[in-house]
Design a protein around this motif. Structure first.
Motif, PDB file in Angstrom:
ATOM      1  N   CYS A   1       0.831  -1.204   0.000  1.00  0.00           N
ATOM      2  CA  CYS A   1       0.000   0.000   0.000  1.00  0.00           C
ATOM      3  C   CYS A   1       0.865   1.253   0.000  1.00  0.00           C
ATOM      4  O   CYS A   1       0.690   2.160  -0.839  1.00  0.00           O
TER       5      CYS A   1
ATOM      6  N   TYR B   1      -9.379   9.465  -7.818  1.00  0.00           N
ATOM      7  CA  TYR B   1      -8.414   8.373  -7.691  1.00  0.00           C
ATOM      8  C   TYR B   1      -8.974   7.251  -6.821  1.00  0.00           C
ATOM      9  O   TYR B   1      -8.820   6.067  -7.132  1.00  0.00           O
TER      10      TYR B   1
ATOM     11  N   ARG C   1      -9.808   3.310  -7.907  1.00  0.00           N
ATOM     12  CA  ARG C   1      -9.162   2.173  -7.240  1.00  0.00           C
ATOM     13  C   ARG C   1     -10.164   1.099  -6.840  1.00  0.00           C
ATOM     14  O   ARG C   1      -9.873  -0.098  -6.908  1.00  0.00           O
TER      15      ARG C   1
ATOM     16  N   ALA D   1      -9.975  -2.763  -7.992  1.00  0.00           N
ATOM     17  CA  ALA D   1      -9.863  -3.802  -6.968  1.00  0.00           C
ATOM     18  C   ALA D   1     -10.840  -4.952  -7.194  1.00  0.00           C
ATOM     19  O   ALA D   1     -10.504  -6.117  -6.947  1.00  0.00           O
TER      20      ALA D   1
ATOM     21  N   SER E   1      -6.965   6.801 -12.556  1.00  0.00           N
ATOM     22  CA  SER E   1      -6.575   5.828 -11.538  1.00  0.00           C
ATOM     23  C   SER E   1      -6.883   4.401 -11.984  1.00  0.00           C
ATOM     24  O   SER E   1      -6.105   3.470 -11.718  1.00  0.00           O
TER      25      SER E   1
ATOM     26  N   HIS F   1      -3.627   2.122 -12.193  1.00  0.00           N
ATOM     27  CA  HIS F   1      -3.563   1.060 -11.193  1.00  0.00           C
ATOM     28  C   HIS F   1      -4.128  -0.271 -11.675  1.00  0.00           C
ATOM     29  O   HIS F   1      -4.024  -1.271 -10.973  1.00  0.00           O
TER      30      HIS F   1
ATOM     31  N   GLN G   1      -6.410  -6.237  -2.843  1.00  0.00           N
ATOM     32  CA  GLN G   1      -7.534  -5.312  -2.859  1.00  0.00           C
ATOM     33  C   GLN G   1      -7.454  -4.331  -1.693  1.00  0.00           C
ATOM     34  O   GLN G   1      -7.697  -3.131  -1.860  1.00  0.00           O
TER      35      GLN G   1
ATOM     36  N   LEU H   1      -4.698  -1.736  -2.344  1.00  0.00           N
ATOM     37  CA  LEU H   1      -5.066  -0.778  -3.379  1.00  0.00           C
ATOM     38  C   LEU H   1      -6.066   0.250  -2.862  1.00  0.00           C
ATOM     39  O   LEU H   1      -5.901   1.461  -3.069  1.00  0.00           O
ATOM     40  N   ILE H   2      -7.114  -0.201  -2.183  1.00  0.00           N
ATOM     41  CA  ILE H   2      -8.139   0.722  -1.693  1.00  0.00           C
ATOM     42  C   ILE H   2      -7.581   1.649  -0.620  1.00  0.00           C
ATOM     43  O   ILE H   2      -7.835   2.861  -0.620  1.00  0.00           O
TER      44      ILE H   2
ATOM     45  N   SER I   1      -4.578   2.618  -0.313  1.00  0.00           N
ATOM     46  CA  SER I   1      -3.646   3.572  -0.912  1.00  0.00           C
ATOM     47  C   SER I   1      -4.385   4.827  -1.381  1.00  0.00           C
ATOM     48  O   SER I   1      -3.816   5.924  -1.397  1.00  0.00           O
ATOM     49  N   GLY I   2      -5.666   4.682  -1.749  1.00  0.00           N
ATOM     50  CA  GLY I   2      -6.457   5.836  -2.143  1.00  0.00           C
ATOM     51  C   GLY I   2      -6.679   6.792  -0.991  1.00  0.00           C
ATOM     52  O   GLY I   2      -6.667   8.019  -1.167  1.00  0.00           O
TER      53      GLY I   2
END
Length: 501
Positions: A46, A80, A84, A88, A245, A249, A269, A272-273, A275-276
């Motif tokens: 992340c 973004y 994501r 995901a 995004s 991504h 998943q 990734l989420i 990181s938003g």
């Protein structure tokens, strides 16, 4: 600047490289070298994703955006986050279902070798230009520091020094070294942003937020600007940010490579989420720094401050206004963050070159030892090319964060459109996807080169996506039935499209 600051910079950069090598472990296979044998913790991935996609561009350029205008750029970060979520739950399951090691392996399974190779080559070219901008961004604060010590080095020399240092630990440590150094770098430059904000606020005898409000700089939503030409109109920022995004991504090996290194689909998943969320907080921090600098410099313009452009604003403050030692640490974090981005690109470029091009089109299979050596040679080769690419942007007057996003967006729409064409249009075949993709990329490149003021850069991905999907669908109408053996629901690789890493 004090000698202590220069010493801090040197020690920190050396320590970062050493840490990356120490934590990387031994690389025995290409799979281990490129995706860490899928044993990377989600939280590290992340933070690595965030450091990779923003890094020095965010630290250097984002404060200048708020200083010059307002904080409507933050709307893009909301987009973004939305993008994501789509990636995901739509794209990541397909990558994990097929046990793939590059984003473009899916296109190889769905369409064939030709489309996979086309997408990979496009990624290589786009990443080279976009991260050439990022590497140049790292040279901006470094040059300011060296000029303060009357050590006049050119931008190209600084870029070469940073590039060589990055090549060394990426060459040896692989993706594990890259991810763990990313974690360290992100922590340092975020800490630097917080410290900078505290120092600025303590030096002011006015409320910087009130001053920014009176100047109209705290505007967050923008429903009045032209949604076509303005990149930060609300609709444009949200839609454009989400699509950008989704492409970066979900269809860019730079990010997908990290997500494929997670232990499971659920971990990927989550990484990734989350990181938003981190990206939103990061943008908010450095935009706030820009608002505080507006009061710190008594509402002067960039020209009145004697700066070439807004990208020099925050580095100049760090050199002139930060306490001894802390200034060196913040500048080291900026440069090291850019190094982490470069190392990420080197790993992604070499993995895509090896998996999507060399091994797919080579008639002679390689054993693991030789494949690992060839992969490292690709890292070295791309590193040298990167140094040359960064020198192309030393004369730009635009904020580097906008330039970097614009360059990356030229092909993002086409790549994302090719993925969705494969998933949503069963009749589409390789020639359909290739033609539609090529037309989209050519159109966006022409728009960027000859009419950049016509459409805001946040629309680039949306236009490319629409062109690829629309033209690909129309071309597919000439076929009867689904594409033979390549329906989206069947992700087991065909013999001629088998992923060999």
């Amino acid at each position: 600047m004090h000698t202590i600051d220069l010493a801090v910079i040197v020690v920190y950069l050396l320590a970062s490289a050493w840490l990356g090598l120490w934590l990387s472990g031994k690389q025995r296979t290409v799979r281990d070298y490129f995706i860490g044998n899928r044993q990377l913790p989600w939280w590290a991935v992340c933070l690595s994703v965030v450091a990779t996609e923003t890094s020095a561009l965010t630290v250097i350029s984002t404060p200048g955006i708020a200083f010059l205008d307002n904080v409507t750029f933050l709307q893009v970060a909301i987009g973004y986050f939305i993008g994501r979520i789509v990636v995901a739950f739509v794209l990541l399951p397909r990558y994990y279902r097929g046990d793939m090691t590059t984003a473009y392996a899916y296109l190889g399974v769905r369409f064939g070798r030709g489309m996979q190779g086309t997408a990979s080559v496009t990624f290589l070219f786009t990443r080279l230009l976009a991260d050439g901008v990022r590497l140049f961004a790292a040279a901006i604060p470094m040059k300011i520091v060296l000029d303060a010590f009357e050590l006049e080095l050119s931008y190209f020399t600084i870029v070469a020094l940073l590039g060589v240092a990055t090549i060394l630990y990426t060459l040896v440590g692989g993706i594990k070294a890259v991810v763990w150094v990313d974690v360290l770098q992100m922590g340092v430059y975020m800490l630097g942003g917080v410290i900078a904000l505290v120092v600025i606020v303590q030096s002011l005898d006015v409320n910087f937020w009130s001053v920014a409000q009176e100047a109209g700089k705290t505007q967050f939503l923008d429903f009045t600007s032209d949604p076509v030409s303005s990149p930060y109109a609300t609709v444009t920022a949200l839609v454009g940010g989400a699509l950008l995004s989704m492409a970066s991504h979900g269809a860019d090996q730079l990010i997908v490579q990290r997500l494929l290194g997670c232990k499971s689909l659920r971990d990927a998943q989550l990484a990734l989420i989350m990181s938003g969320v981190v990206v939103f907080l990061q943008f908010a921090l450095f935009l706030t720094v820009g608002l505080a600098l507006y009061s710190y410099y008594e509402q002067q313009t960039i020209d009145q401050l004697g700066l070439a452009n807004s990208d020099e604003l925050f580095p100049t403050f760090v050199v002139d206004g930060m306490p001894v030692g802390i200034a060196g640490l913040v500048l080291a974090g900026i440069m090291a963050a850019a190094m982490s981005t470069l190392s990420s690109s080197l790993s992604a470029l070499s993995s895509s070159t090896m998996s999507d091009l060399y091994q797919r089109f080579s008639r002679r299979p390689l054993d693991e030892a030789r494949a690992l050596r060839v992969s490292r040679l690709f890292v070295l080769g791309w590193g040298l090319v990167f140094i040359g690419a960064a020198a192309l942007f030393t004369g730009t007057d635009n904020p580097v964060v906008e330039l970097g996003l614009s360059v990356a967006s030229l092909t993002y729409g086409g790549l994302l459109g090719a993925f969705f064409l494969g998933m949503w249009v069963p009749k589409a075949r390789q020639l359909d996807a290739t033609i539609a993709f090529a037309v989209a990329v050519a159109t966006m490149s022409s728009l960027f080169l000859f009419a950049p003021e016509l459409v805001g850069f946040t629309w680039y991905t949306a236009i490319g996506l629409t062109l690829t999907l629309g033209l690909g669908y129309l071309l597919s109408r000439r076929h009867r039935g689904d594409a033979s053996g390549t329906a989206e629901t069947d992700l087991s690789p065909r013999p001629d499209a088998e992923e060999r890493i």
